[in-house]
Design a protein around this motif. Structure first.
Motif, PDB file in Angstrom:
ATOM      1  N   ASN A  37     -60.809 -21.480 -14.244  1.00  0.00           N
ATOM      2  CA  ASN A  37     -60.327 -21.479 -12.862  1.00  0.00           C
ATOM      3  C   ASN A  37     -61.514 -21.699 -11.918  1.00  0.00           C
ATOM      4  O   ASN A  37     -61.920 -20.795 -11.192  1.00  0.00           O
ATOM      5  N   ILE A  39     -62.157 -23.231  -9.145  1.00  0.00           N
ATOM      6  CA  ILE A  39     -62.076 -23.079  -7.693  1.00  0.00           C
ATOM      7  C   ILE A  39     -62.250 -21.611  -7.324  1.00  0.00           C
ATOM      8  O   ILE A  39     -63.057 -21.258  -6.459  1.00  0.00           O
ATOM      9  N   GLN A  40     -61.505 -20.749  -8.004  1.00  0.00           N
ATOM     10  CA  GLN A  40     -61.616 -19.324  -7.712  1.00  0.00           C
ATOM     11  C   GLN A  40     -63.021 -18.800  -8.052  1.00  0.00           C
ATOM     12  O   GLN A  40     -63.591 -17.998  -7.318  1.00  0.00           O
ATOM     13  N   LEU A  97     -60.167 -27.114  -1.283  1.00  0.00           N
ATOM     14  CA  LEU A  97     -59.807 -27.195  -2.693  1.00  0.00           C
ATOM     15  C   LEU A  97     -58.689 -26.232  -3.037  1.00  0.00           C
ATOM     16  O   LEU A  97     -57.700 -26.594  -3.653  1.00  0.00           O
ATOM     17  N   ASP A  98     -58.828 -24.971  -2.607  1.00  0.00           N
ATOM     18  CA  ASP A  98     -57.821 -23.986  -2.985  1.00  0.00           C
ATOM     19  C   ASP A  98     -56.480 -24.316  -2.327  1.00  0.00           C
ATOM     20  O   ASP A  98     -55.445 -24.323  -2.974  1.00  0.00           O
ATOM     21  N   TYR A  99     -56.524 -24.588  -1.034  1.00  0.00           N
ATOM     22  CA  TYR A  99     -55.272 -24.826  -0.320  1.00  0.00           C
ATOM     23  C   TYR A  99     -55.068 -26.280   0.094  1.00  0.00           C
ATOM     24  O   TYR A  99     -54.131 -26.591   0.832  1.00  0.00           O
ATOM     25  N   LEU A 105     -49.310 -23.748   4.849  1.00  0.00           N
ATOM     26  CA  LEU A 105     -49.507 -22.768   3.778  1.00  0.00           C
ATOM     27  C   LEU A 105     -50.719 -21.882   4.082  1.00  0.00           C
ATOM     28  O   LEU A 105     -50.706 -20.679   3.839  1.00  0.00           O
ATOM     29  N   GLN A 108     -49.736 -19.395   6.779  1.00  0.00           N
ATOM     30  CA  GLN A 108     -48.879 -18.386   6.149  1.00  0.00           C
ATOM     31  C   GLN A 108     -49.738 -17.409   5.338  1.00  0.00           C
ATOM     32  O   GLN A 108     -49.579 -16.188   5.418  1.00  0.00           O
TER      33      GLN A 108
ATOM     34  N   PHE B   4     -40.908 -23.926  -1.482  1.00  0.00           N
ATOM     35  CA  PHE B   4     -41.228 -22.650  -2.117  1.00  0.00           C
ATOM     36  C   PHE B   4     -39.976 -21.856  -2.460  1.00  0.00           C
ATOM     37  O   PHE B   4     -40.062 -20.752  -2.945  1.00  0.00           O
ATOM     38  N   TYR B  68     -60.274 -17.157 -20.510  1.00  0.00           N
ATOM     39  CA  TYR B  68     -60.011 -16.741 -19.130  1.00  0.00           C
ATOM     40  C   TYR B  68     -58.990 -15.627 -19.208  1.00  0.00           C
ATOM     41  O   TYR B  68     -57.784 -15.854 -19.176  1.00  0.00           O
ATOM     42  N   ARG B 273     -51.841 -21.146  -8.530  1.00  0.00           N
ATOM     43  CA  ARG B 273     -52.610 -22.247  -9.104  1.00  0.00           C
ATOM     44  C   ARG B 273     -52.388 -22.269 -10.608  1.00  0.00           C
ATOM     45  O   ARG B 273     -52.662 -21.300 -11.292  1.00  0.00           O
ATOM     46  N   ILE B 275     -53.637 -23.157 -13.977  1.00  0.00           N
ATOM     47  CA  ILE B 275     -54.965 -23.433 -14.500  1.00  0.00           C
ATOM     48  C   ILE B 275     -55.020 -24.874 -15.011  1.00  0.00           C
ATOM     49  O   ILE B 275     -54.137 -25.306 -15.764  1.00  0.00           O
ATOM     50  N   LEU B 278     -55.272 -29.115  -9.653  1.00  0.00           N
ATOM     51  CA  LEU B 278     -56.021 -28.998  -8.404  1.00  0.00           C
ATOM     52  C   LEU B 278     -55.182 -28.508  -7.238  1.00  0.00           C
ATOM     53  O   LEU B 278     -55.666 -27.831  -6.356  1.00  0.00           O
ATOM     54  N   ARG B 280     -51.890 -26.408  -5.514  1.00  0.00           N
ATOM     55  CA  ARG B 280     -51.105 -25.214  -5.804  1.00  0.00           C
ATOM     56  C   ARG B 280     -49.651 -25.594  -6.034  1.00  0.00           C
ATOM     57  O   ARG B 280     -49.182 -26.605  -5.521  1.00  0.00           O
TER      58      ARG B 280
END
Lengths: 222, 306
Positions: A37, A39-40, A97-99, A105, A108, B4, B68, B273, B275, B278, B280
């Motif tokens: 993971n 990005i995290q 990257l994450d969002y 979003l 939110q 969602f 992980y 996410r 795994i 890229l 979500r």
């Protein structure tokens, strides 16, 4: 070209140590060490680096009080700017990257996750400090510069709570994955206690009276 | 409608004939190129869902699945569980099944494997930390084991307990958690066919870091419900205390069903996410297993019973 001799050992050490988290991430990127993971992983590492450096910046004054290590004061700006750099990477990775810059979003998330709101607040408060960290601004703002930069006393606890609330567990009941956040919190609390004028005076007089062997009272090269 | 809230048909269980033929291919190929082969087979295995607009579920690599891990008995650092669990002793291992049952019994784990013939189940796993994977478990329905010990009529819950062995599991030395790890299910949840005791992964035995030698997998609940390294199963008439509901009661409830509409107090659960990806994904109600489990919670306020 300035030669390496113009830098003090502390300065060299500080730049090396402050860039270490970044160097390590780049190394991990090439050796597959970014975990499943990534990005995290990068978010957490850069966040922790930023918080560590901010706390080190807060440690400068107390260390000077305790050990008379005045050269540290000259290094504080660099510590703060490195912290800001890591915080920027942290925020950019979160948004991009994450969002994936999905703003609805993100909005939110900021309001549904109090810890993100805290992180956003800490980052926004850090911006004026980074901008005014240069001599021009210091001169222009005079005494107000010092008060402005006292914002760090609020930014660090906010960022620490941001870190703690991103973890599973109950920070205020010492339960769950709260060990590391508490380590940061305790160091922060100690550094603030050392700022209390009476405490500060006590240690300053203790140092001069005892001429402590570990006193680092080097003459300053100017 | 917001992406969602979309719901997809969700039976992702590998059809038996696909599973069997895959097994033959694997046998023929031996273990060389196992990962690559499975990756190639996977889309076929899950394409039958016919979901519209739902992104495909492709099993994660064994590399990702086994490097992980949230297994706080070793460490809270997900990447360091695997090296710390390397020398964990998972044999000999017994599982004590007791409490409100007519036939309490202590089983050797290999006896369980022989008796109940684990089959492959490809499940999504959704962590409460908002990441997810797709994992090809080997396991057998928990219901089969429960049937064998014959629950007493007053048994309402099933409680599980992980081994407590701080010498092997350094994380258990942390005073911040009420060890040992405990989890529980309501009887009807435990009897649902999706709930399995997993003993393997990718056709092989379970790696230590994934909960060897035997763990629970309840794919419609957040990952922390799927307790690892089980040594005790007890049937009770009272809702059992769990590690997370004791550590942080107002954040971790007993049910812990994956639910994009009910936020963790500090985390939105609307997206996750996967795994290896890229962008979500929207989180699905009951992790996409609503068809199989939604009836268990009819009439219940899921915001209250989180």
């Amino acid at each position: 070209m300035p030669s390496l001799k113009r830098y003090t050992p502390l300065q060299i050490f500080m730049h090396a140590a402050a860039s270490f988290p970044l160097v390590r991430l780049v190394f991990e990127a090439f050796t597959g060490g970014l975990t499943a993971n990534p990005i995290q992983h990068i978010e957490q590492r850069t966040g922790r680096a930023a918080l560590t450096l901010l706390i080190l910046a807060l440690a400068v004054t107390p260390l000077n009080t305790l050990f008379g290590w005045s050269e540290l004061i000259k290094r504080r700006r660099a510590l703060g700017l490195y912290a800001f750099l890591y915080a920027c990477v942290h925020v950019i990775i979160f948004l991009n990257l994450d969002y994936g810059l999905a703003w609805s979003l993100i909005v939110q998330t900021v309001f549904e996750k109090p810890y993100i709101l805290l992180g956003a607040a800490a980052f926004l408060l850090l911006i004026p400090l980074a901008v005014t960290s240069f001599d021009v601004w210091k001169a222009r703002l005079g005494k107000r510069w010092k008060y402005l930069h006292m914002l760090l006393y609020f930014i660090v606890p906010i960022a620490t709570l941001h870190y703690a609330w991103g973890k599973k567990g109950d920070f205020f009941h010492f339960s769950g994955e709260v060990g590391r956040p508490w380590a940061y919190a305790i160091v922060f609390i100690m550094l603030m206690i050392l700022r209390i004028p009476a405490v500060r005076r006590f240690f300053a007089s203790l140092r001069t009276r005892l001429r402590l062997p570990f006193s680092i009272n080097k003459p300053q090269a100017s | 409608m917001s992406p969602f809230q979309s719901n997809i048909p969700s039976s992702e269980i590998t059809p038996k004939e696909v599973f069997l033929s895959r097994r033959d291919v694997l046998k023929a190929a031996g273990f060389a190129g196992l990962g690559a082969l499975l990756a190639a087979c996977a889309p076929q295995a899950v394409s039958s869902s016919g979901a519209q607009a739902a992104p495909p579920d492709v099993p994660n690599s064994l590399e990702d699945i086994s490097n992980y891990n949230n297994y706080y008995e070793f460490t809270v650092d997900k990447a360091r569980v695997a090296p710390l669990a390397k020398d964990f002793t998972s044999r000999p291992w017994t599982v004590e099944v007791g409490g409100l049952v007519n036939n309490p019994k202590t089983y050797d784990v290999d006896e369980l494997i022989k008796k109940f013939q684990p089959e492959e189940r490809i499940y999504r796993l959704r962590c409460v930390e908002a990441w997810s994977m797709v994992i090809p478990w080997m396991g057998f329905p928990l219901a089969k084991l429960l049937a064998e010990v014959e629950p007493a009529s007053d048994a309402k819950y099933v409680a599980f307990e992980t081994i407590y062995d701080p010498d092997q599991m350094p994380g258990q030395k942390s005073p911040l958690f009420p060890w040992p790890y405990r989890e529980g299910l309501r009887m009807d949840e435990a009897m649902n066919d999706l709930a399995i005791l997993a003993t393997g992964l990718y056709g092989d035995l379970l790696p230590n870091q994934n909960g060897a030698p035997i763990r629970l997998v309840v794919p419609w609940k957040y990952g922390f419900k799927s307790i690892k390294g089980i040594v005790r199963i007890e049937l009770t008439n009272e809702e059992p205390a769990t590690l997370w509901s004791s550590a942080s009661p107002n954040e971790y409830g007993f049910y812990a069903n994956v639910n994009p509409n009910v936020s963790h107090p500090r985390w939105s659960q609307a997206s996750e996410r996967r795994i290896g990806e890229l962008t979500r994904r929207p989180t699905l109600m009951f992790n996409g297993y609503a068809e199989q489990v939604a009836h268990l919670y009819e009439g219940m306020d899921l915001a209250k019973n989180y």
